[in-house]
Enzyme design. Structure first.
Site, mmCIF file in Angstrom:
data_model
loop_
_atom_site.group_PDB
_atom_site.id
_atom_site.type_symbol
_atom_site.label_atom_id
_atom_site.label_comp_id
_atom_site.label_asym_id
_atom_site.label_seq_id
_atom_site.Cartn_x
_atom_site.Cartn_y
_atom_site.Cartn_z
ATOM 1 N N GLY A 100 0.829 -1.209 0.000
ATOM 2 C CA GLY A 100 0.000 0.000 0.000
ATOM 3 C C GLY A 100 0.853 1.245 0.000
ATOM 4 O O GLY A 100 2.056 1.180 -0.240
ATOM 5 N N ASN A 101 0.232 2.371 0.266
ATOM 6 C CA ASN A 101 0.994 3.617 0.392
ATOM 7 C C ASN A 101 0.361 4.491 1.467
ATOM 8 O O ASN A 101 -0.650 4.126 2.055
ATOM 9 C CB ASN A 101 1.086 4.333 -0.960
ATOM 10 C CG ASN A 101 -0.284 4.677 -1.517
ATOM 11 O OD1 ASN A 101 -1.047 5.415 -0.913
ATOM 12 N ND2 ASN A 101 -0.620 4.101 -2.668
ATOM 13 N N ARG A 102 0.979 5.624 1.730
ATOM 14 C CA ARG A 102 0.580 6.430 2.883
ATOM 15 C C ARG A 102 -0.581 7.379 2.608
ATOM 16 O O ARG A 102 -0.924 8.196 3.450
ATOM 17 C CB ARG A 102 1.768 7.270 3.354
ATOM 18 C CG ARG A 102 2.903 6.460 3.892
ATOM 19 C CD ARG A 102 4.017 7.404 4.363
ATOM 20 N NE ARG A 102 5.240 6.660 4.619
ATOM 21 C CZ ARG A 102 5.463 5.951 5.709
ATOM 22 N NH1 ARG A 102 4.543 5.897 6.659
ATOM 23 N NH2 ARG A 102 6.588 5.296 5.859
#
Ligand code: FMN
Length: 437
Positions: free
Chosen positions: A233-235
């Site tokens: 995922g990412n932030r």
């Protein structure tokens, strides 16, 4: 501000009592006009007690004051909630069979906001869609209903947006109308020296800048599964995309939010399409873009996804070597949207977002200009990202680059401030755009 609050005959009429409280507690003077059907859901006594004004739904009450003319002329904002299918139809066809409809016809350049609520079938019926289209084309701001549980066991789009969301949209509409009116002031004043007094035909309705347009916005971060429990995922928190959706909605647009993983709720009144992966987002974006006037790709889309997704949880085992994750490239959604638009000669504005970091090879703007060249979208909103920059924060600082090479525009502040600046820029681009031949 003098507000007329029209209440339609839907089950959600009871929620409008809270909306009325929000208006009065903010210091506004509210006259409630419930339709006859509305009074079967919530009685006149409730509206009179909460508003502090007598309440009627007939043009034949207090005839000596010619109520509909007075209310229509004095109103600075008209809000209709719930706007039932019947009420939307009556307003779209200009009927004048009760006090609310007469007041709407008398309202001239007063901003009007309608918050529909009805079963999904009624909302998606071509007759209702056509009525909404007609009202929007006349400058009425018709909010998208929220999605969720409806009167019975069913759920879907058709819920009345929460009172707070209607309140926010109403205040934004009134604010936009007031600034449009004050921007028009000097010209009117200058003309007054030479021109004859303007008649009623000169009055221009305060049309919200994106009224009648469909805006698709992607938000949040995609998640690329590795196995049933793990993902890459990412932030991204989704805050900037959600702020853009709220700003586009307040500017009168019909908003479709393609939501990847988000840490904040979608604003009420937008059409929500939930996605998880980049491939799902691609499909949703291409589908939504087909009838969108503006597409804003603000989601953080994974560039790569695991080549193989394990059907069962990958186990940590002493007798087997640690796994290696092979990645494959995800499709370039922004680039594809531009290609599809150009191939179809569609009149559509496409806005990309670039989260960049600078390095020895160039600074953030160098990389962003390069990205704009590759993607060929109309506008690129660039922000510098890093562990403590942008992701999850409540503030943002961006530069808006344009394909036409015009001067980069900076915007910073809360994510709502940045969203407002981006939506203003989009409105300006659209007003400059040459309609297709
Ligand atoms: C229990 C009940 C709930 C209703 N809820 C809705 C609703 O949420 N939306 C709607 O469009 N019509 C709804 N209706 C139908 C409207 O009451 C009906 O169309 C009425 O004529 C609308 O009047 P109006 O134009 O004054 O709003 C409902 C009817 C009943 C009996």
């Amino acid at each position: 501000m003098r507000i007329v609050l029209g209440v339609g005959g839907g089950i959600a009429a009871y929620k409008v009592a809270s909306l009325l409280r929000l208006f009065t507690e903010a210091g506004h003077d509210v006259t409630v006009i419930p339709t006859e059907a509305a009074t079967r859901f919530v009685g006149v006594a409730t509206w009179e007690a909460l508003s502090g004004h007598p309440v009627s739904n007939s043009v034949f009450d207090a005839v000596h004051t010619v109520n509909h003319v007075r209310l229509g002329h004095e109103a600075e904002l008209i809000v209709v909630a719930p706007a039932t299918a019947d009420l939307l139809a009556r307003a779209a066809t200009g009927q004048a069979d009760d006090l609310l409809l007469n007041t709407l016809l008398m309202a001239g350049d007063c901003p009007v906001l309608m918050a529909p609520a009805m079963h999904t079938e009624m909302w998606q019926h071509p007759a209702t869609e056509a009525n909404v289209e007609t009202l929007r084309s006349r400058g009425v701001t018709v909010l998208e209903p929220a999605s969720g549980r409806l009167t019975g066991a069913d759920s879907g789009p058709g819920r009345l947006p929460e009172p707070e969301a209607i309140f926010t949209a109403a205040m934004a509409l009134a604010g936009a109308a007031a600034s449009a009116a004050s921007a028009a002031m000097p010209a009117v004043k200058a003309d007054m020296d030479t021109a004859p007094a303007a008649g009623p035909a000169a009055a221009q309705p305060a049309v919200p800048p994106l009224a009648g347009l469909t805006v698709t916005i992607s938000a949040g971060g995609t998640r690329e599964p590795l196995d049933p429990v793990r993902f890459l995922g990412n932030r991204s928190s989704g805050k900037q995309g959600v702020a853009l959706a709220a700003a586009a909605s307040a500017a009168g647009a019909r908003v479709r939010l393609l939501a990847a993983h988000m840490e904040v709720p979608a604003p009420a009144g937008v059409e929500l399409v939930q996605v998880e992966t980049a491939l799902e987002l691609r499909e949703a974006a291409l589908h939504a873009a087909a009838d969108s006037d503006v597409v804003i790709m603000a989601a953080a889309v994974a560039d790569f996804r695991p080549a193989d997704v394990a059907g069962t949880k990958i186990k940590k085992r002493d007798d087997v070597a640690d796994p290696v994750i092979n990645l494959v490239r995800n499709p370039d959604i922004l680039r594809e949207l531009v290609e599809v638009r150009d191939a179809a000669s569609r009149n559509q504005l496409i806005v990309g977002f670039a989260a960049e970091t600078g390095d020895a090879g160039g600074d953030v703007l160098d990389y962003a200009r390069d990205k704009l060249r590759r993607k060929a979208c109309d506008l690129l909103v660039v922000n510098q990202v890093g562990r403590d920059l942008v992701f999850g924060e409540d503030t943002n600082s961006v530069v808006i680059l344009s394909r036409d090479g015009s001067e980069p525009q900076e915007a910073s502040g809360s994510k709502s401030d940045v969203a407002a600046a981006v939506i203003d820029r989009i409105s300006a681009e659209l007003s400059r755009a040459v309609p297709p031949a």
